[in-house]
Design an enzyme around this catalytic site. Structure first.
Site, mmCIF file in Angstrom:
data_model
loop_
_atom_site.group_PDB
_atom_site.id
_atom_site.type_symbol
_atom_site.label_atom_id
_atom_site.label_comp_id
_atom_site.label_asym_id
_atom_site.label_seq_id
_atom_site.Cartn_x
_atom_site.Cartn_y
_atom_site.Cartn_z
ATOM 1 N N LYS A 1 -3.982 2.662 -1.048
ATOM 2 C CA LYS A 1 -5.332 2.981 -0.588
ATOM 3 C C LYS A 1 -5.312 4.400 -0.075
ATOM 4 O O LYS A 1 -4.468 4.778 0.698
ATOM 5 C CB LYS A 1 -5.724 2.077 0.574
ATOM 6 N N MET B 1 -6.655 8.276 11.191
ATOM 7 C CA MET B 1 -7.519 8.796 10.117
ATOM 8 C C MET B 1 -8.533 9.808 10.676
ATOM 9 O O MET B 1 -9.698 9.809 10.268
ATOM 10 C CB MET B 1 -8.251 7.639 9.399
ATOM 11 N N ASP C 1 0.838 -1.188 0.000
ATOM 12 C CA ASP C 1 0.000 0.000 0.000
ATOM 13 C C ASP C 1 0.881 1.249 0.000
ATOM 14 O O ASP C 1 2.113 1.166 0.023
ATOM 15 C CB ASP C 1 -1.036 -0.030 1.133
HETATM 16 C C1 SAM Z 1 -5.354 2.759 6.839
HETATM 17 S S1 SAM Z 1 -4.609 3.238 8.336
HETATM 18 C C2 SAM Z 1 -3.334 2.059 8.428
HETATM 19 C C3 SAM Z 1 -2.754 1.939 9.806
HETATM 20 C C4 SAM Z 1 -1.608 0.949 9.845
HETATM 21 N N1 SAM Z 1 -2.061 -0.397 9.565
HETATM 22 C C5 SAM Z 1 -0.888 0.981 11.183
HETATM 23 O O1 SAM Z 1 -0.931 -0.022 11.919
HETATM 24 O O2 SAM Z 1 -0.255 1.989 11.483
HETATM 25 C C6 SAM Z 1 -3.766 4.705 7.834
HETATM 26 C C7 SAM Z 1 -3.669 5.704 8.976
HETATM 27 O O3 SAM Z 1 -2.630 5.311 9.882
HETATM 28 C C8 SAM Z 1 -2.016 6.454 10.424
HETATM 29 N N2 SAM Z 1 -0.610 6.472 10.011
HETATM 30 C C9 SAM Z 1 0.019 5.565 9.256
HETATM 31 N N3 SAM Z 1 1.330 5.856 9.153
HETATM 32 C C10 SAM Z 1 1.515 6.982 9.861
HETATM 33 C C11 SAM Z 1 2.656 7.772 10.179
HETATM 34 N N4 SAM Z 1 3.877 7.469 9.734
HETATM 35 N N5 SAM Z 1 2.488 8.872 10.970
HETATM 36 C C12 SAM Z 1 1.280 9.177 11.463
HETATM 37 N N6 SAM Z 1 0.169 8.464 11.214
HETATM 38 C C13 SAM Z 1 0.287 7.385 10.437
HETATM 39 C C14 SAM Z 1 -2.771 7.665 9.869
HETATM 40 O O4 SAM Z 1 -3.838 7.962 10.761
HETATM 41 C C15 SAM Z 1 -3.287 7.108 8.564
HETATM 42 O O5 SAM Z 1 -4.377 7.862 8.083
#
Ligand code: SAM
Length: 277
Positions: free
Chosen positions: A80, A197, A58
């Protein structure tokens, strides 16, 4: 990180009862890529990426991590985004099954942890229903890494007895999170809330949480956690939406609500060697 020496795709071919060549079923690994910093990848994830025939990833997986793949591996970006799915989930599920049935070693690489808001559960169910061997490898979830990168714990004996990972985004037609109930519980049970999110819906989340939490509750918003582009702000629940608008923090960000956030100012004083690059 240097891309390793190319290797050839490993495709197992066996003879069936009639002597015809049959492709032995492949396997899918649902792998967490962690929050972004390649050094936060698990050793197991790095080993599997380096051995993959196909990597279906992704958009939050960094180029440095993808560079661990062998040159022969096929890399497929199914990025996504909340409002723009490059590839619908059903197509991703079908793709994983199709590759596995070709006898390939498939790594489904997801940002953070596959089972935290990553639809890993849906993919696991689909693969299992199709009779494909599948194994899940955890990654460090963004909410955990974001707060830790600022030198602050999500739980603390004096400030927080637990932590809740919650999504700020609801599926169309779904009522989504009951923020009022959550605010009430967080206040009574002293919980830290980590909202994924949530940036685009921060105004609504703020209003709902204020029904059970004081306006003075400390809040942090952390964008691009553990990457060199990381930025964060600290504010209060009463000022959350305004602070996000003024700072222009955007996705991917996590919003952290609770008393542990008050430790972040002190963490900013940490010597550089204790900070994540
Ligand atoms: C679809 S979710 C996936 C989460 C992922 N599976 C996890 O465990 O971190 C995507 C959301 O994760 C958060 N996110 C992912 N990577 C991030 C990062 N490096 N810094 C801050 N938020 C992050 C944000 O809220 C983003 O909109």
């Amino acid at each position: 990180m240097a891309r390793p020496t190319p290797s050839h795709p490993r495709r197992l071919v066996a003879l069936d009862g009639a002597g015809k060549a049959a492709v032995a079923a492949g396997r899918v690994w649902l792998v967490g890529a962690g929050p972004g910093d390649p050094e936060l990848l698990t050793l197991k994830a790095a080993r599997l990426i380096a051995a993959a025939d196909v990597i279906v990833h992704d958009g939050l997986v960094s180029p440095e991590i993808l560079s661990l793949a062998p040159a022969s591996a096929r890399l497929i970006d199914v990025a996504k985004r909340k409002s723009r799915h490059t590839l619908p989930q059903d197509d991703i599920n079908r793709l994983l099954v199709a590759f596995a049935l070709q006898g390939l070693t498939v790594v489904r690489l997801k940002g953070g942890d596959p089972f935290i808001f990553g639809r890993g559960g849906e993919e696991l169910e689909h693969l299992q229903a199709a009779g494909i061997a599948v194994t899940v490898i955890n990654g460090i979830t963004a909410g955990l890494a974001a707060v830790t990168s600022l030198g602050v714990p999500l739980t603390h004996r004096q400030h927080a007895h637990g932590v809740v990972f919650v999504t700020g985004h609801a599926k169309p037609g779904d009522e989504g999170t009951d923020w009022r109930a959550l605010a009430d519980t967080a206040f009574k049970a002293k919980l830290t809330l980590v909202i994924y999110m949530g940036v685009s819906g921060a105004g609504r989340i703020q209003d709902e949480l204020l029904t059970g939490l004081p306006a003075s509750t400390p809040v942090a918003v952390i964008q691009n956690a553990t990457l060199t582009s990381q930025r964060h702000i600290t504010t209060t629940l009463g000022q959350l939406a305004t602070a996000i608008a003024e700072s222009r923090l955007a996705s991917p960000s996590v919003i952290v609500v609770g008393d542990v956030v008050s430790g972040i100012a002190a963490a900013a004083e940490l010597p550089a060697q204790f900070r994540v690059a």
